[in-house]
Design an enzyme around this catalytic site. Structure first.
Site, PDB file in Angstrom:
ATOM      1  N   GLY A  71      38.949  13.116   4.522  1.00 17.45           N
ATOM      2  CA  GLY A  71      39.022  14.098   3.356  1.00 17.45           C
ATOM      3  C   GLY A  71      38.385  15.375   4.108  1.00 17.45           C
ATOM      4  O   GLY A  71      39.393  16.124   3.654  1.00 17.45           O
ATOM      5  N   SER A  72      37.152  15.286   5.277  1.00 20.97           N
ATOM      6  CA  SER A  72      37.674  16.681   6.422  1.00 20.97           C
ATOM      7  C   SER A  72      38.241  16.932   6.546  1.00 20.97           C
ATOM      8  O   SER A  72      38.940  18.296   6.557  1.00 20.97           O
ATOM      9  CB  SER A  72      36.282  16.458   6.985  1.00 20.97           C
ATOM     10  N   ASN A 151      30.455  16.224  -4.963  1.00 24.59           N
ATOM     11  CA  ASN A 151      29.493  14.883  -5.108  1.00 24.59           C
ATOM     12  C   ASN A 151      27.477  15.568  -5.370  1.00 24.59           C
ATOM     13  O   ASN A 151      27.650  14.277  -5.416  1.00 24.59           O
ATOM     14  CB  ASN A 151      29.632  15.575  -3.965  1.00 24.59           C
ATOM     15  N   GLN A 179      35.841  12.803  -4.808  1.00 23.09           N
ATOM     16  CA  GLN A 179      34.945  11.948  -5.626  1.00 23.09           C
ATOM     17  C   GLN A 179      35.650  11.728  -6.656  1.00 23.09           C
ATOM     18  O   GLN A 179      35.009  10.809  -7.238  1.00 23.09           O
ATOM     19  CB  GLN A 179      33.373  13.284  -5.817  1.00 23.09           C
ATOM     20  N   HIS A 201      36.972   5.681   2.399  1.00 20.11           N
ATOM     21  CA  HIS A 201      35.425   4.108   2.385  1.00 20.11           C
ATOM     22  C   HIS A 201      34.642   5.866   0.702  1.00 20.11           C
ATOM     23  O   HIS A 201      33.843   5.206   0.925  1.00 20.11           O
ATOM     24  CB  HIS A 201      34.599   5.673   3.408  1.00 20.11           C
ATOM     25  N   THR A 237      49.400   8.406  16.829  1.00 18.90           N
ATOM     26  CA  THR A 237      49.311   6.672  16.514  1.00 18.90           C
ATOM     27  C   THR A 237      48.634   6.070  15.271  1.00 18.90           C
ATOM     28  O   THR A 237      47.479   6.941  15.107  1.00 18.90           O
ATOM     29  CB  THR A 237      48.581   5.949  18.008  1.00 18.90           C
ATOM     30  N   CYS A 325      26.682  14.587   3.934  1.00 19.72           N
ATOM     31  CA  CYS A 325      26.858  15.274   5.157  1.00 19.72           C
ATOM     32  C   CYS A 325      25.925  16.871   5.910  1.00 19.72           C
ATOM     33  O   CYS A 325      25.585  17.159   6.518  1.00 19.72           O
ATOM     34  CB  CYS A 325      28.472  16.645   4.667  1.00 19.72           C
TER      35      CYS A 325
END
Length: 393
Positions: A71-72, A151, A179, A201, A237, A325
């Site tokens: 996401g970041s 979040n 979220q 995740h 890749t 975070c």
């Protein structure tokens, strides 16, 4: 002692069905999708299937789905990519004061490099004022980036209305939906979303994989260079197993969304109502449908959030005081400060977030465990002692 996990906003476990689909791509199905032989064609087909699953979940085209490292990265790509590609039009970006740091720190970086950023205020429940947004847009504005759902306090913004404003003013609209996806309905077409970030995740998929949806026709510069992967927009890749896992996870999440929302809302409200019975507590964020189904965030006056977390951990309960975070920071949550809480109250926050593994028994255990912890910590707190001596209300 029970083991109760209530930090699903930080991360989720990988569902068995997801892991089962991933496993072959670690071993026998390991070909590089950029090669031309048989086992490489197999991995290329697996990526295409995952892309199709994501597109169906978001109601977009397969050619509008780009896999990222999380996401970041997706947030960084959306903001930096638009800023770079449209610098000839303008240098103004609009966001809010309660964004995830993946957005806030990216905007701060751009400010150091000649861009002008407006950080919109929010009210005491975390909502922006749509009139503030309208008034902030200028002829130099190139992007609005506002998160779908917060979040920390669970506030769900009026995304469709924000998208309409941006569309009317010919400004790109990006939303961090990390979220939201898998927890509430998301439709990029209906909601006028130009770009959207999500992470595997958070939806019972693997870590290290995400998506940036980019509406077809949008001009955006690359963030990562070096290869022709992802239609030459994101070099490197492919993380095949991660992509396969994300595809399966988002399919499962959308197939079960209504039931998931119903269960999480029931458990959330039971948890919130029980915690608010503790004296001198405050719910952060809104009630009802404008809050993420599994989110609760409570401030307990006169004590520190970190001491609550340590005590809960001793009782087998996993929780947080805000974003995962920033868990190493001693500063109070920027989100809680933005909704108007003073430092001394914001420091006493507890975030408990529910997920697919949560049960009524888990909630009952938390409701039995938290009140005596709060009482014990307050009895050791000089702030509580001063409060009692002054007889304040």
């Amino acid at each position: 002692m029970k083991n109760v996990y209530m930090d699903y906003s930080a991360t989720t476990y990988v569902k068995p069905e997801v892991l089962e689909e991933m496993m072959p791509y670690f071993t026998e199905k390991f070909g590089n999708p950029s090669s031309f032989y048989g086992i490489s064609r197999i991995t290329k087909m697996a990526i295409d299937e995952a892309r199709e699953r994501v597109a169906k979940a978001l109601n977009c085209g397969m050619d509008e789905v780009y896999f990222t490292g999380g996401g970041s990265e997706a947030d960084n790509w959306a903001i930096k990519g638009i800023a770079s590609a449209h610098k000839n039009k303008g240098n103004h970006i609009i966001t809010t004061k309660i964004e995830h740091h993946a957005v806030l720190h990216t905007c701060m970086y751009l400010e150091k490099n000649g861009y002008d950023v407006t950080y919109l205020d929010v009210n005491d429940e975390g909502f922006i004022n749509l009139e503030d947004l309208k008034n902030a847009i200028t002829d130099k504005t190139i992007l609005v980036s506002i998160m779908f759902a917060n979040n920390e306090i669970g506030t769900i913004q009026p995304i469709k209305e924000i998208g309409e404003i941006c569309k009317e003013r010919n400004v790109y609209f990006h939303t961090d939906a990390v979220q939201a996806v898998g927890n509430v309905p998301v439709d990029v077409k209906e909601m006028n979303i130009d770009m959207l970030s999500l992470a595997g995740h958070k939806i019972y998929g693997p870590k290290g994989i995400g998506v940036l949806y980019i509406k077809k026709g949008i001009k955006i510069d690359n963030l990562i260079h070096g290869g022709a992967q992802e239609k030459s927009r994101r070099a490197g890749t492919e993380n095949i197993a991660g992509i396969v896992g994300l595809g399966k996870a988002i399919e499962l999440a959308c197939d079960n969304l209504d039931e998931h929302m119903k269960n999480m809302t029931y458990l959330r409200d039971k948890l919130i109502d029980g915690l608010l019975k503790v004296p001198y507590t405050k719910l952060n964020g809104p009630r009802g449908d404008e809050r993420l189904p599994g989110n609760s965030n409570i401030c307990f006056r006169f004590i520190e959030g970190e001491s609550i977390l340590l005590s809960l951990d001793f009782e087998g309960i996993c929780a947080s005081s805000g974003s995962a975070c920033t868990s190493g920071s001693l500063d109070p949550s920027h989100v809680l400060l933005a909704i108007g809480l003073p430092h001394e109250i914001a420091h006493g926050s507890l975030r408990l977030t529910l997920g697919a593994g949560s049960t009524v028994e888990d909630v009952d255990y938390v409701l039995d465990t938290v009140p005596p912890i709060i009482e014990r910590l307050r009895n050791m707190s000089p702030l509580w002692d001063d409060f009692l001596k002054k007889g304040e209300k």
